[in-house]
Design a protein around this motif. Structure first.
Motif, short mmCIF file in Angstrom:
data_model
loop_
_atom_site.label_atom_id
_atom_site.label_comp_id
_atom_site.label_asym_id
_atom_site.label_seq_id
_atom_site.Cartn_x
_atom_site.Cartn_y
_atom_site.Cartn_z
N GLY A 1 0.81 -1.21 0.00
CA GLY A 1 0.00 0.00 0.00
C GLY A 1 0.84 1.26 0.00
O GLY A 1 0.52 2.24 -0.68
N LYS A 2 1.92 1.25 0.76
CA LYS A 2 2.81 2.42 0.79
C LYS A 2 3.34 2.72 -0.60
O LYS A 2 3.37 3.87 -1.04
CB LYS A 2 3.96 2.18 1.77
N THR A 3 3.76 1.66 -1.30
CA THR A 3 4.25 1.85 -2.67
C THR A 3 3.13 2.34 -3.57
O THR A 3 3.32 3.28 -4.36
CB THR A 3 4.82 0.52 -3.21
N LEU A 4 1.96 1.72 -3.48
CA LEU A 4 0.83 2.10 -4.33
C LEU A 4 0.46 3.56 -4.15
O LEU A 4 0.31 4.31 -5.14
CB LEU A 4 -0.37 1.21 -3.99
N PHE A 5 0.33 4.00 -2.92
CA PHE A 5 -0.08 5.38 -2.68
C PHE A 5 1.03 6.37 -3.02
O PHE A 5 0.75 7.53 -3.35
CB PHE A 5 -0.58 5.55 -1.25
N ASN A 6 2.27 5.91 -3.00
CA ASN A 6 3.37 6.75 -3.48
C ASN A 6 3.30 6.95 -4.98
O ASN A 6 3.76 7.98 -5.50
CB ASN A 6 4.72 6.14 -3.10
N TRP A 7 2.72 5.99 -5.69
CA TRP A 7 2.50 6.18 -7.12
C TRP A 7 1.45 7.27 -7.37
O TRP A 7 1.58 8.07 -8.30
CB TRP A 7 2.02 4.89 -7.78
N PHE A 8 0.42 7.28 -6.54
CA PHE A 8 -0.71 8.18 -6.79
C PHE A 8 -0.49 9.59 -6.24
O PHE A 8 -1.11 10.54 -6.73
CB PHE A 8 -2.00 7.60 -6.21
N ALA A 9 0.33 9.74 -5.23
CA ALA A 9 0.52 11.05 -4.60
C ALA A 9 0.94 12.13 -5.61
O ALA A 9 0.38 13.25 -5.58
CB ALA A 9 1.51 10.96 -3.45
N PRO A 10 1.89 11.86 -6.51
CA PRO A 10 2.26 12.90 -7.48
C PRO A 10 1.14 13.23 -8.47
O PRO A 10 1.20 14.25 -9.16
CB PRO A 10 3.47 12.28 -8.22
N LEU A 11 0.12 12.38 -8.53
CA LEU A 11 -1.02 12.64 -9.42
C LEU A 11 -2.09 13.47 -8.74
O LEU A 11 -3.14 13.73 -9.32
CB LEU A 11 -1.63 11.31 -9.90
#
Length: 214
Positions: A68-78
């Motif tokens: 989840g940490k990795t997943l949400f790190n993908w979305f944060a810049p979006l």
């Protein structure tokens, strides 16, 4: 299709009821519950994962640990940090309980019967939301919507899904953010992931989520 306030309220009530029923599910004897679901949010974007792990079962929250940490790190810049993402986008999954450990290492992959029994939950969410954008995460989730032989054949592309009821949605597949996976850290996975995230950022459904009132 223009939805009325009455229609929205009816769908919200139905989604709440679906999740309440899901919490009581004990259909798969090899699966370890309780079943996990996200916030019962009506959204034009729906993310579909594979199955929860032990941390998700303990906290009753999807993608709450390393992946989840990795997943949400993908979305944060979006434009969506983790709390906002959870508030505005429904997070579904192919299976809703923990499959248990594989004796050879890692988590057990749900079997065909378990996937079939659990299908009613994510398909129920899908029909209530009828989202404009679907984000399947990992090969198991992608395969529920699209034929997929290899990740590099679908990641980095915007594809189409047509529901049995006739409505359509765009599909932007993503790799699974598991710490055990190196696919998205190496080429061509790294570039294809970046392409997928760029497609998500530009999609009108994602933009409508960004612009939703708090």
């Amino acid at each position: 299709m223009v939805r009325t306030n009455t229609d929205t309220a009816s769908r919200q009530t139905a989604l709440n009821a679906l999740h309440a029923e899901l919490e009581t599910c004990r259909c798969c004897p090899k699966m370890i519950g309780p079943a996990v679901h996200s916030e019962s949010v009506l959204s034009p974007v729906m993310l579909i994962g594979q199955a929860p792990g032990t941390r998700e079962i303990a906290q009753l929250k999807p993608f709450c640990w390393t992946a989840g940490k990795t997943l949400f790190n993908w979305f944060a810049p979006l434009g969506l940090d983790e709390p906002t993402f959870r508030q505005r986008i429904l997070i579904s999954a192919v299976c809703r309980c923990f499959p248990g450990k594989n004796p050879k290492g890692g988590d057990r992959v749900p079997d065909r019967d378990e996937i079939a029994r659990c299908e009613r939950w994510w398909r129920g969410e899908l029909e209530l939301l009828q989202p404009r954008l679907l984000l399947p995460v990992g090969k198991l989730a992608i395969a529920q919507l699209l034929p997929v032989a290899r990740l590099d054949a679908v990641i980095g592309r915007q594809l189409s899904y047509r529901a049995p009821a006739g409505w359509e949605a765009d599909v932007i597949p993503l790799p699974h953010p598991s710490g055990a996976s190196t696919w998205f850290k190496m080429e061509p996975g790294r570039t294809l992931l970046a392409q997928a995230l760029a497609l998500i950022a530009a999609h009108p459904a994602w933009q409508s989520v960004l612009n939703a009132a708090d």
